[in-house]
Scaffold this motif. Sequence first.
Motif, PDB file in Angstrom:
ATOM      1  N   ASP A 163     -19.062   8.169  25.511  1.00 48.23           N
ATOM      2  CA  ASP A 163     -17.888   8.730  26.182  1.00 48.23           C
ATOM      3  C   ASP A 163     -17.905  10.258  26.129  1.00 48.23           C
ATOM      4  O   ASP A 163     -17.615  10.928  27.127  1.00 48.23           O
ATOM      5  N   ILE A 164     -18.252  10.805  24.970  1.00 50.26           N
ATOM      6  CA  ILE A 164     -18.314  12.263  24.825  1.00 50.26           C
ATOM      7  C   ILE A 164     -19.449  12.841  25.663  1.00 50.26           C
ATOM      8  O   ILE A 164     -19.293  13.861  26.341  1.00 50.26           O
ATOM      9  N   ILE A 165     -20.593  12.159  25.646  1.00 48.07           N
ATOM     10  CA  ILE A 165     -21.740  12.631  26.437  1.00 48.07           C
ATOM     11  C   ILE A 165     -21.397  12.644  27.917  1.00 48.07           C
ATOM     12  O   ILE A 165     -21.730  13.586  28.643  1.00 48.07           O
ATOM     13  N   ASP A 166     -20.721  11.593  28.377  1.00 46.75           N
ATOM     14  CA  ASP A 166     -20.330  11.526  29.799  1.00 46.75           C
ATOM     15  C   ASP A 166     -19.363  12.637  30.172  1.00 46.75           C
ATOM     16  O   ASP A 166     -19.345  13.095  31.325  1.00 46.75           O
ATOM     17  N   LYS A 167     -18.558  13.082  29.204  1.00 47.18           N
ATOM     18  CA  LYS A 167     -17.616  14.168  29.483  1.00 47.18           C
ATOM     19  C   LYS A 167     -18.308  15.533  29.466  1.00 47.18           C
ATOM     20  O   LYS A 167     -17.959  16.421  30.239  1.00 47.18           O
ATOM     21  N   VAL A 168     -19.286  15.669  28.572  1.00 42.93           N
ATOM     22  CA  VAL A 168     -20.029  16.937  28.485  1.00 42.93           C
ATOM     23  C   VAL A 168     -20.988  17.084  29.662  1.00 42.93           C
ATOM     24  O   VAL A 168     -21.226  18.189  30.156  1.00 42.93           O
ATOM     25  N   PHE A 169     -21.529  15.945  30.144  1.00 45.54           N
ATOM     26  CA  PHE A 169     -22.430  15.944  31.298  1.00 45.54           C
ATOM     27  C   PHE A 169     -21.845  15.027  32.374  1.00 45.54           C
ATOM     28  O   PHE A 169     -22.391  13.938  32.629  1.00 45.54           O
ATOM     29  N   PRO A 170     -20.763  15.429  33.009  1.00 41.74           N
ATOM     30  CA  PRO A 170     -20.091  14.546  33.981  1.00 41.74           C
ATOM     31  C   PRO A 170     -20.892  14.353  35.258  1.00 41.74           C
ATOM     32  O   PRO A 170     -21.630  15.236  35.684  1.00 41.74           O
ATOM     33  N   ASP A 203     -10.466  24.190  26.524  1.00 47.35           N
ATOM     34  CA  ASP A 203     -10.159  23.718  27.869  1.00 47.35           C
ATOM     35  C   ASP A 203     -11.291  22.897  28.475  1.00 47.35           C
ATOM     36  O   ASP A 203     -11.288  22.627  29.667  1.00 47.35           O
ATOM     37  N   THR A 204     -12.273  22.515  27.658  1.00 45.57           N
ATOM     38  CA  THR A 204     -13.412  21.744  28.175  1.00 45.57           C
ATOM     39  C   THR A 204     -13.741  20.589  27.230  1.00 45.57           C
ATOM     40  O   THR A 204     -13.309  20.575  26.070  1.00 45.57           O
ATOM     41  N   PRO A 205     -14.530  19.628  27.703  1.00 44.96           N
ATOM     42  CA  PRO A 205     -14.964  18.522  26.838  1.00 44.96           C
ATOM     43  C   PRO A 205     -15.843  18.978  25.674  1.00 44.96           C
ATOM     44  O   PRO A 205     -16.116  18.201  24.771  1.00 44.96           O
ATOM     45  N   LEU A 206     -16.274  20.238  25.698  1.00 44.95           N
ATOM     46  CA  LEU A 206     -17.113  20.744  24.615  1.00 44.95           C
ATOM     47  C   LEU A 206     -16.410  20.671  23.262  1.00 44.95           C
ATOM     48  O   LEU A 206     -17.049  20.589  22.223  1.00 44.95           O
ATOM     49  N   ARG A 207     -15.080  20.697  23.293  1.00 49.74           N
ATOM     50  CA  ARG A 207     -14.325  20.645  22.034  1.00 49.74           C
ATOM     51  C   ARG A 207     -14.599  19.339  21.286  1.00 49.74           C
ATOM     52  O   ARG A 207     -14.614  19.310  20.063  1.00 49.74           O
ATOM     53  N   ASN A 208     -14.828  18.251  22.051  1.00 53.44           N
ATOM     54  CA  ASN A 208     -15.116  16.955  21.422  1.00 53.44           C
ATOM     55  C   ASN A 208     -16.468  16.956  20.728  1.00 53.44           C
ATOM     56  O   ASN A 208     -16.705  16.161  19.818  1.00 53.44           O
TER      57      ASN A 208
END
Length: 250
Positions: A145-152, A197-202
């Motif tokens: 899930d985190i990978i999909d958000k970091v690399f959408p 403000d980005t998925p990078l925080r996860n």
Amino acid sequence: MRLTVSKFAKLADTTVRTLRHYRQLGILVPSQKNENDHYVYINEDFKRLHEIQLLQSLGLSLNEIKACLEDPKYSFNEIIRFQEQSLQQRREAIDCSLALIERINWLTEQDQLHESNSEILMLLMNSMRVEEAQKKLLQKYVSKDIIDKVFPEDISKQTYLDGQLYHLLLLVQRAIVNDLKPDHPVIQQQLHDIVTDTPLRNLIFNDEVNNEELYKNVKPYESLVPKHTMDFLKEAFEVLNLKKNSSLKD
């Protein structure tokens, strides 16, 4: 039918210069000579010329064609299969390159970038180039899930994240130029705004990730970014993470 080089070139819709080049390479040497010891072409030479032109249209170089024609085991069907694989690989590489260019063009055309920095765009594009390898590496440390958000997959989300990464690299570049340390309040605030403000925080603030082990395994990719930039980012994120943990305790 016996034709001089100029007449053969005209009938074959090619040039004398091309035919002479083929003769020098040894891939199309006229079958006969006339009474003046000049090369003349016959019907069989048309067949060889068309074979050369066909192989060229399939993407083979003249040197590759020469090797094929001189090989006693030469098989046109085998060449077709080999060249199909080669062209498929080239098409995939071209599609990949076009996708990278499209992302950079899309990014630079948006209002996200108030100024365009070629050096940073090149760093960003180089990072995009190895995204698949980075995904595989991260699979060991974070959820899908985190990978999909970091690399959408979504182009708008992808480009937005590209923009944030661009601003992150630009922030570091400006900080180094202005001699601002990673723990400077302005740097920390801007870093917080970009990352939060980005998925990078996860990924950055994930307590389950062994950062020491992760840093060790990303060594091959550190060369994509200048060492001083990478060192600055590591220290800046360590400070930001400490502040986050301190605020949670309070």
